[in-house]
Design a protein around this motif. Structure first.
Motif, mmCIF file in Angstrom:
data_model
loop_
_atom_site.group_PDB
_atom_site.id
_atom_site.type_symbol
_atom_site.label_atom_id
_atom_site.label_comp_id
_atom_site.label_asym_id
_atom_site.label_seq_id
_atom_site.Cartn_x
_atom_site.Cartn_y
_atom_site.Cartn_z
ATOM 1 N N GLY A 1 0.544 16.910 -3.399
ATOM 2 C CA GLY A 1 -0.583 16.398 -4.164
ATOM 3 C C GLY A 1 -0.621 14.899 -4.319
ATOM 4 N N GLY A 2 0.296 14.184 -3.682
ATOM 5 C CA GLY A 2 0.331 12.727 -3.825
ATOM 6 C C GLY A 2 0.839 12.273 -5.182
ATOM 7 N N ILE A 3 1.506 13.164 -5.912
ATOM 8 C CA ILE A 3 1.930 12.856 -7.281
ATOM 9 C C ILE A 3 2.946 11.718 -7.312
ATOM 10 N N VAL A 4 3.939 11.767 -6.450
ATOM 11 C CA VAL A 4 4.976 10.724 -6.432
ATOM 12 C C VAL A 4 4.355 9.363 -6.139
ATOM 13 N N ALA A 5 3.473 9.317 -5.158
ATOM 14 C CA ALA A 5 2.816 8.062 -4.795
ATOM 15 C C ALA A 5 1.980 7.521 -5.944
ATOM 16 N N ALA A 6 1.205 8.404 -6.571
ATOM 17 C CA ALA A 6 0.328 7.981 -7.665
ATOM 18 C C ALA A 6 1.123 7.463 -8.848
ATOM 19 N N GLN A 7 2.190 8.155 -9.208
ATOM 20 C CA GLN A 7 2.998 7.713 -10.344
ATOM 21 C C GLN A 7 3.678 6.380 -10.051
ATOM 22 N N THR A 8 4.067 6.171 -8.798
ATOM 23 C CA THR A 8 4.655 4.886 -8.412
ATOM 24 C C THR A 8 3.640 3.763 -8.566
ATOM 25 N N ALA A 9 2.407 4.019 -8.132
ATOM 26 C CA ALA A 9 1.355 3.008 -8.236
ATOM 27 C C ALA A 9 1.003 2.718 -9.691
ATOM 28 N N LEU A 10 0.969 3.755 -10.530
ATOM 29 C CA LEU A 10 0.558 3.590 -11.922
ATOM 30 C C LEU A 10 1.595 2.836 -12.752
ATOM 31 N N ILE B 1 0.866 -1.175 0.000
ATOM 32 C CA ILE B 1 0.000 0.000 0.000
ATOM 33 C C ILE B 1 0.903 1.226 0.000
ATOM 34 N N ILE B 2 0.837 1.996 -1.073
ATOM 35 C CA ILE B 2 1.651 3.206 -1.178
ATOM 36 C C ILE B 2 0.921 4.344 -0.467
ATOM 37 N N VAL B 3 1.611 4.961 0.487
ATOM 38 C CA VAL B 3 1.023 6.045 1.282
ATOM 39 C C VAL B 3 1.686 7.360 0.882
ATOM 40 N N PRO B 4 0.909 8.342 0.408
ATOM 41 C CA PRO B 4 1.496 9.598 -0.081
ATOM 42 C C PRO B 4 1.885 10.578 1.019
ATOM 43 N N PHE B 5 2.193 10.063 2.193
ATOM 44 C CA PHE B 5 2.599 10.883 3.334
ATOM 45 C C PHE B 5 3.766 10.198 4.033
#
Length: 323
Positions: free
Chosen positions: A77-86, A39-43
């Motif tokens: 904005g959680g961008i790093v987390a989202a790009q990692t998940a995608l 689970i990638i957490v953007p914090f």
């Protein structure tokens, strides 16, 4: 000839086996999960999202028979987390934690992805309020004293990542009170605490869960809650509304998956989430830490996301906050 006579029967057996594997029950028992989940957490570590995710991940791992790991990827904005998940394989083994800060980011930040088009909801995890926090030596004892000081000089508000629930909550408070205040971003909740203790900022916007030790230990003081009513964990702290400020914020965390993950995998995870969040032991632990555990269906979570997206879009526009 013998091989030929058995071919139709063998084909039927293979098709029957494939159908069994494709069913959600069989998928969960034998095909998924086949390796540890993430689970990638953007914090950063130690915050409310991190703590609630870790506690739930442990029980979720027990339920699924595979370890569930937390991967902290803080960033605006959680961008790093989202790009990692995608960029991860879309097999259900990589998930991401969204918050109502994600609904805020969709309007406030020009994201390189669409949280609603590129991801799908699995289940909500927990709901929570925030607190306006000051250091133990602060002159501020309530919102009245804070507003009075804000009339004399510019104030500084500390929050985690720009685009987070905490960040926009501070922006909203600034707009609601018409205070002259500067927002100071930090990577983690611990850094917000350190900023308060050093006197670098006047007020921090954070959850009880994230800074529970400092609040319970008297290092930090809560002068207002952001929810609609006082909380069981801080019953003596009045809400902002009680103190005459027209201001209310309630946050949430939820588990999402990149679009394209097989439905069977999503169903397995969603069912496990609902079972885990119904466990009295976990519910008690999360409640003690200032979080209200709530599971949901994917459709319910999708509706909550869209409701909050519209709400915060209106707040941002009315407050004149620039994208």
């Amino acid at each position: 000839m013998r091989t030929s006579s058995f071919a139709p029967t063998r084909r039927r057996l293979l098709l029957a086996g494939a159908a069994t594997i494709a069913s959600p029950l069989a998928f969960g028992q034998g095909g998924f999960p086949s390796q540890p989940l993430k689970i990638i957490v953007p914090f950063g570590p130690g915050g409310l999202a991190d703590v609630t995710a870790r506690l739930t991940a442990q029980k979720l791992g027990d339920k699924l028979g595979q370890q569930v790991l937390i991967d902290n990827r803080p960033g605006a904005g959680g961008i790093v987390a989202a790009q990692t998940a995608l960029t991860a394989p879309k097999d259900g083994h990589t998930l991401i934690l969204f918050s109502n800060g994600t609904t805020i980011a969709k309007t406030l930040i020009k994201l390189p992805y669409d949280p609603q088009a590129d991801f799908v909801p699995v289940s909500s995890l927990a709901y929570f309020d925030l607190n306006l926090l000051v250091s133990k030596d602060s002159r501020f004892t309530n919102l009245k004293s804070l507003l009075a000081e804000g009339a004399r000089r510019p104030l500084t508000f500390g929050t985690i990542n720009p685009g987070s629930t905490q960040h926009l909550s501070a922006e909203l408070f600034k707009a609601a009170t018409k205070l002259n205040a500067t927002l100071v971003p930090f990577k983690t909740s611990g850094e917000v605490q350190a900023g308060l203790q050093r006197g670098d900022i006047d007020v921090g916007f954070e959850s009880y869960t994230a800074l529970r030790g400092a609040i319970d230990g008297g290092v930090l003081r809560a002068i207002a809650g952001t929810g609609p009513a006082r909380t069981p964990w801080l019953p003596n702290v009045p809400t902002a509304r009680e103190q005459g400020v027209d201001y209310e914020v309630t946050g949430w965390n939820a588990v999402y998956a990149p679009k394209g993950v097989p439905e069977a995998a999503l169903e397995v995870i969603g069912n496990a989430m609902r079972d885990v969040l119904a466990q009295p032991e976990l519910r008690k632990r999360l409640a003690e830490m200032g979080a209200d555990p709530r599971a949901s269906t994917a459709a319910e979570m999708g509706s909550v996301f869209e409701r909050d997206r519209r709400k915060w879009q209106q707040v941002i526009q009315q407050a004149g906050i620039k994208v």
